[in-house]
Design a protein around this motif. Structure first.
Motif, PDB file in Angstrom:
ATOM      1  N   ALA A 139      10.255  -5.765  12.623  1.00 38.30           N
ATOM      2  CA  ALA A 139      11.020  -6.777  11.958  1.00 38.30           C
ATOM      3  C   ALA A 139      12.405  -6.571  12.559  1.00 38.30           C
ATOM      4  O   ALA A 139      13.203  -7.829  12.864  1.00 38.30           O
ATOM      5  N   ASN A 287       9.398 -14.273   9.067  1.00 40.85           N
ATOM      6  CA  ASN A 287       8.524 -14.745   8.314  1.00 40.85           C
ATOM      7  C   ASN A 287       7.299 -14.142   8.284  1.00 40.85           C
ATOM      8  O   ASN A 287       6.595 -13.591   6.977  1.00 40.85           O
ATOM      9  N   ASN A 290       7.571 -10.605   7.572  1.00 37.78           N
ATOM     10  CA  ASN A 290       7.883 -10.423   6.238  1.00 37.78           C
ATOM     11  C   ASN A 290       6.659 -10.027   5.326  1.00 37.78           C
ATOM     12  O   ASN A 290       6.763  -9.468   4.179  1.00 37.78           O
ATOM     13  N   ASN A 294       5.427  -6.724   3.107  1.00 35.53           N
ATOM     14  CA  ASN A 294       5.067  -6.504   1.620  1.00 35.53           C
ATOM     15  C   ASN A 294       3.848  -6.137   1.510  1.00 35.53           C
ATOM     16  O   ASN A 294       3.339  -5.750   0.276  1.00 35.53           O
ATOM     17  N   LYS A 347       5.919 -11.171  -3.844  1.00 41.45           N
ATOM     18  CA  LYS A 347       6.649 -11.020  -3.081  1.00 41.45           C
ATOM     19  C   LYS A 347       6.022 -11.637  -1.650  1.00 41.45           C
ATOM     20  O   LYS A 347       6.378 -12.289  -0.877  1.00 41.45           O
ATOM     21  N   ALA A 351       6.834 -14.863   0.506  1.00 40.93           N
ATOM     22  CA  ALA A 351       6.986 -14.584   1.949  1.00 40.93           C
ATOM     23  C   ALA A 351       5.921 -16.051   2.656  1.00 40.93           C
ATOM     24  O   ALA A 351       6.450 -16.449   3.626  1.00 40.93           O
TER      25      ALA A 351
END
Length: 454
Positions: A139, A287, A290, A294, A347, A351
């Motif tokens: 990321a 994204n 992300n 998580n 989360k 996301a």
């Protein structure tokens, strides 16, 4: 003679000194102005610093997976040594060993600490397994790509601003050239009219009309000179060039006015040619990562540690009554997520929503690009047609003006006809210059929406 030579020498020295002190003007082509803005425009500078920050984030994220080694030194000196109270059983044992009575030196308070305590050690910690670490590293690298695309988009925006700020001074120059030409023609005609008036063939009114027209043209020249100065200040601001320094532009409209090709006006364009589209695609990638970060939170992580210490304890400071004690320990720590109140689930869901929004934004951007290209092509063709039409009108107005002058000189035309033809010529000249300016703006906009370089 000698005094005259000395005076002449002093004058030449003064002139030379003033010439050296005169501010130097820097000349820029459009390409040079754009490159200067890439290095000095504040928005571009900020975008470049964002790339530096993204690089630092990669290093920061990478450091999480690299073993860390730290040293530690501790020293304690008890101003009053802490004591502990012995249980009743110790008193009973003391009585039993002393014939049923307590020894004279017996106390139920005892201290297990010495006055000075010193230790120094090394701590080694290492991440052994954590899937979120590798995803986070991806990321961070994807974010660097994202801000890199933002820099390209910012440079493109600044480039367009420089082009739009570079053109007005050129338009002013074109107006000045035409006005100077008109002034020369009008001055010639005024001389001829005065001579004719003195010969008694025309009225004073004819001379006055030409004098007024000439004065208006000279006033317009002064106005244009001031307008150019203002336009150059706007260009300096966009470029990030010091406002108090002089600047000169060297290109002209003919050099910059490159007509669009058939490919520009007909063929479909790849969205990838637009930097803002690449930014949006990078946002989708971020994204997606992300979501994975998580999700990785559900997987256990393992870390290892190693600690070595060497300590001293004693009532005196490093005295003979003290002693040194080495200590070392190694181990593993396993963190197993069991229940977090559905925090990670929320989360992940957020996301996913952000990813869906980013994808919809890309679709909307595609539609916007399609609309921009269609409109830009139409505007360019309209501007091109207007320019061609105004060029023909200017040629016709010039022909009419020349004809009325010939008639006036031959005595078969009036000064009113000349004045009317003159005003019509000036108007068509201004319309032609404005049409060329609009064509340049339309071409620049077309290049922008097509993702082309200027």
């Amino acid at each position: 003679m000698i005094k005259q030579l000395i005076t002449l020498s002093l004058l030449l020295f003064i002139v030379a000194s003033q010439a050296q002190e005169a501010p130097q003007s820097t000349t820029f082509t459009l390409g040079e102005a754009i490159n200067y803005a890439y290095e000095n425009n504040v928005s571009v500078k900020i975008a470049k610093r964002n790339i530096d920050d993204a690089e630092a984030q990669i290093i920061e994220r990478r450091a999480v997976g690299i073993p860390t080694l730290s040293g530690e030194i501790n020293y304690q000196h008890f101003l009053k040594i802490p004591v502990s109270v012995l249980p009743k059983a110790f008193e009973d044992m003391a009585r039993a060993g002393n014939g049923g009575t307590l020894p004279d030196d017996y106390s139920n308070q005892i201290s297990f600490a010495l006055r000075n305590n010193f230790d120094a050690g090394l701590n080694l910690n290492a991440l052994i397994f954590d899937p979120s670490y590798f995803t986070g590293l991806k990321a961070a690298r994807a974010f660097k790509t994202y801000v890199g695309q933002e820099l390209i988009a910012e440079e493109r925006a600044v480039r367009d601003q420089v082009v739009q700020a570079y053109l007005p001074p050129l338009i002013v120059d074109e107006n000045l050239k035409i006005l100077q030409k008109n002034i020369i023609n009008l001055e010639n005609m005024l001389r001829e009219t005065r001579a004719t008036y003195e010969a008694g063939f025309v009225e004073q009114l004819d001379v006055d009309r030409l004098t007024l027209s000439l004065a208006n043209l000279k006033t317009e020249v002064d106005n244009l000179v001031r307008q150019k100065e203002l336009a150059l200040n706007g260009l300096k601001f966009v470029m990030g060039y010091p406002i108090d320094k002089s600047i000169t532009i060297s290109d002209n409209l003919d050099q910059l006015l490159v007509l669009a090709t058939d490919k520009d006006l007909t063929e479909p364009v790849s969205y990838q040619s637009r930097p803002e589209y690449r930014v949006a695609e990078s946002g989708i990638k971020l994204n997606e990562l992300n979501i994975k970060i998580n999700k990785d939170g559900y997987i256990p992580s393992v870390t290892g540690f190693l600690n070595y210490q060497y300590g001293y304890q004693g009532n005196s400071f490093f005295g003979s009554d003290g002693f040194w004690v080495p200590t070392s320990v190694a181990g593993l720590q396993i963190k197993v997520p069991i229940f977090d109140g559905f925090n990670k689930k929320a989360k992940v869901e957020r996301a996913r929503i952000a990813l869906d929004v980013a994808r919809e934004q890309v679709k909307m951007l595609e539609q916007s690009i399609d609309l921009e290209i269609t409109n830009a092509r139409t505007e360019y063709l309209t501007a091109l047609e207007r320019t061609n039409s105004q060029e023909k009108n200017m040629a016709l107005a010039q022909k009419i003006y020349d004809t009325t002058q010939i008639k006036y000189r031959s005595g078969v035309g009036s000064s009113i006809e000349v004045t009317q033809a003159e005003q019509a010529l000036y108007e068509t000249q201004q319309n032609f210059i404005q049409a060329r300016y609009q064509l340049l703006i339309a071409k620049q906009k077309l290049d922008t929406v097509l993702g082309k370089e200027w």
